[in-house]
Structures are given as structure tokens and as C-alpha cells.
Design an enzyme around this catalytic site. Structure first.
Site, PDB file in Angstrom:
ATOM      1  N   CYS A  44     -10.141  -5.338   0.305  1.00 28.47           N
ATOM      2  CA  CYS A  44     -11.269  -4.409   0.367  1.00 28.47           C
ATOM      3  C   CYS A  44     -12.150  -4.604  -0.874  1.00 28.47           C
ATOM      4  O   CYS A  44     -11.774  -5.294  -1.828  1.00 28.47           O
ATOM      5  CB  CYS A  44     -10.771  -2.963   0.451  1.00 28.47           C
ATOM      6  SG  CYS A  44     -10.171  -2.295  -1.108  1.00 28.47           S
ATOM      7  N   ASN A  60       0.841  -1.202   0.000  1.00 23.84           N
ATOM      8  CA  ASN A  60       0.000   0.000   0.000  1.00 23.84           C
ATOM      9  C   ASN A  60       0.876   1.254   0.000  1.00 23.84           C
ATOM     10  O   ASN A  60       1.966   1.279   0.583  1.00 23.84           O
ATOM     11  CB  ASN A  60      -1.015  -0.003   1.151  1.00 23.84           C
ATOM     12  CG  ASN A  60      -0.427  -0.252   2.519  1.00 23.84           C
ATOM     13  OD1 ASN A  60       0.607  -0.894   2.659  1.00 23.84           O
ATOM     14  ND2 ASN A  60      -1.086   0.242   3.549  1.00 23.84           N
ATOM     15  N   GLU A  75      -2.881  -4.712  -3.134  1.00 23.18           N
ATOM     16  CA  GLU A  75      -3.331  -5.573  -4.241  1.00 23.18           C
ATOM     17  C   GLU A  75      -3.243  -4.820  -5.561  1.00 23.18           C
ATOM     18  O   GLU A  75      -2.869  -5.391  -6.593  1.00 23.18           O
ATOM     19  CB  GLU A  75      -4.783  -6.011  -4.011  1.00 23.18           C
ATOM     20  CG  GLU A  75      -4.993  -6.893  -2.789  1.00 23.18           C
ATOM     21  CD  GLU A  75      -5.295  -6.093  -1.522  1.00 23.18           C
ATOM     22  OE1 GLU A  75      -4.784  -4.956  -1.370  1.00 23.18           O
ATOM     23  OE2 GLU A  75      -6.029  -6.619  -0.672  1.00 23.18           O
TER      24      GLU A  75
END
Ligand code: THU
Length: 130
Positions: free
Chosen positions: A83, A39, A52
């Protein structure tokens, strides 16, 4: 290379000065090659990107468009699942039966599939005109 190792290693590079929640992700392309991402947060919070998304971007940049396995790791009490937005991103490039391994730094793991994580998701068939 193992997906868990790749995700664990890349997590160290996560840029998360706002949430202090570092996430690592790795995807395996159809070629067998492994792509990793972490991230990357931003002071303008919505501009941050998930681990991701980074792993998928690395796969696409390398010229692959199909993923066959996914792993996500974070330092959370229970394994962190992707998410909603990342589920949609994974579904763009992986079949419904693609395995998603979720892990914690402390060693807990759980397993699901893209299809189970995003049932009834929006897909290209919705845009077909009758
Ligand atoms: N995060 C990810 O990287 N992947 C997920 O699937 C869940 C959330 C990141 C985004 C943000 O930088 C931090 O975790 C806290 O939400």
C-alpha cells in the site's frame, strides 16, 4: 532463508479477523538476515498494521537500518503490491533499486523496485532549506 518462504510462513500468523485478508512480508537486512512480519488488525480499524510494517519493525528492533530485498505475499488473484504507506516505509530503509517481490499463495509472482513503486516520493531532501 528464502524471503518467499519467510513471508509465506509468517502469513499463517496474520491477525486479520476483519478483512480475512492475511498478508506476510519479509525483508532482508544488509547483514543478510531475514525479518518477517504479518498484518495485525484491530477492532478500531485504522489501528491495524500492515505486514510490511511488522517486518520493518523486526529489522529495526534487531539493530539493522538497511534493507536489500522485500517480499510480500497474500491470497489474492494477482500479486498484492504494498500500500502507499508501506511504500513510503520501505523507501525509508531501502535504496530505489531494491527489489520487491510480490507473490500470491497460488504461485503467481511479479517483481518491481522500491523506486518504481514510489516514484517522486517525499524524502529527506525535501526538508533541506536553501
Ligand atoms: N495489508 C498489508 O498488510 N499490506 C499491504 O501492503 C496491503 C494491505 C493488509 C492491511 C489489512 O490488514 C488487510 O491487508 C486488508 O487491507
Amino acid at each position: 532463508m528464502s524471503l518467499l518462504k519467510a513471508a509465506t510462513d509468517v502469513r499463517e500468523n496474520a491477525y486479520a479477523p476483519y478483512s480475512h485478508f492475511k498478508v506476510g512480508a519479509a525483508v532482508r537486512g544488509a547483514s543478510g538476515r531475514v525479518y518477517a512480519g504479518c498484518n495485525v488488525e484491530n477492532v478500531a480499524y485504522p489501528e491495524g498494521t500492515c505486514a510490511e510494517a511488522g517486518a520493518i519493525a523486526a529489522m529495526i528492533a534487531a539493530g539493522e537500518t538497511e534493507l536489500t530485498e522485500v517480499c510480500v505475499i497474500a491470497d489474492s488473484p494477482e500479486p498484492t503490491s504494498p500500500c502507499g504507506g508501506c511504500r513510503q516505509k520501505l523507501a525509508e530503509f531501502g535504496r530505489h533499486d531494491v527489489k520487491v517481490i510480490m507473490a500470491t499463495v497460488s504461485g503467481k509472482t511479479s517483481e518491481s523496485t522500491i523506486g518504481d513503486l514510489l516514484p517522486a516520493g517525499f524524502n529527506s531532501r525535501h526538508m533541506d532549506k536553501a
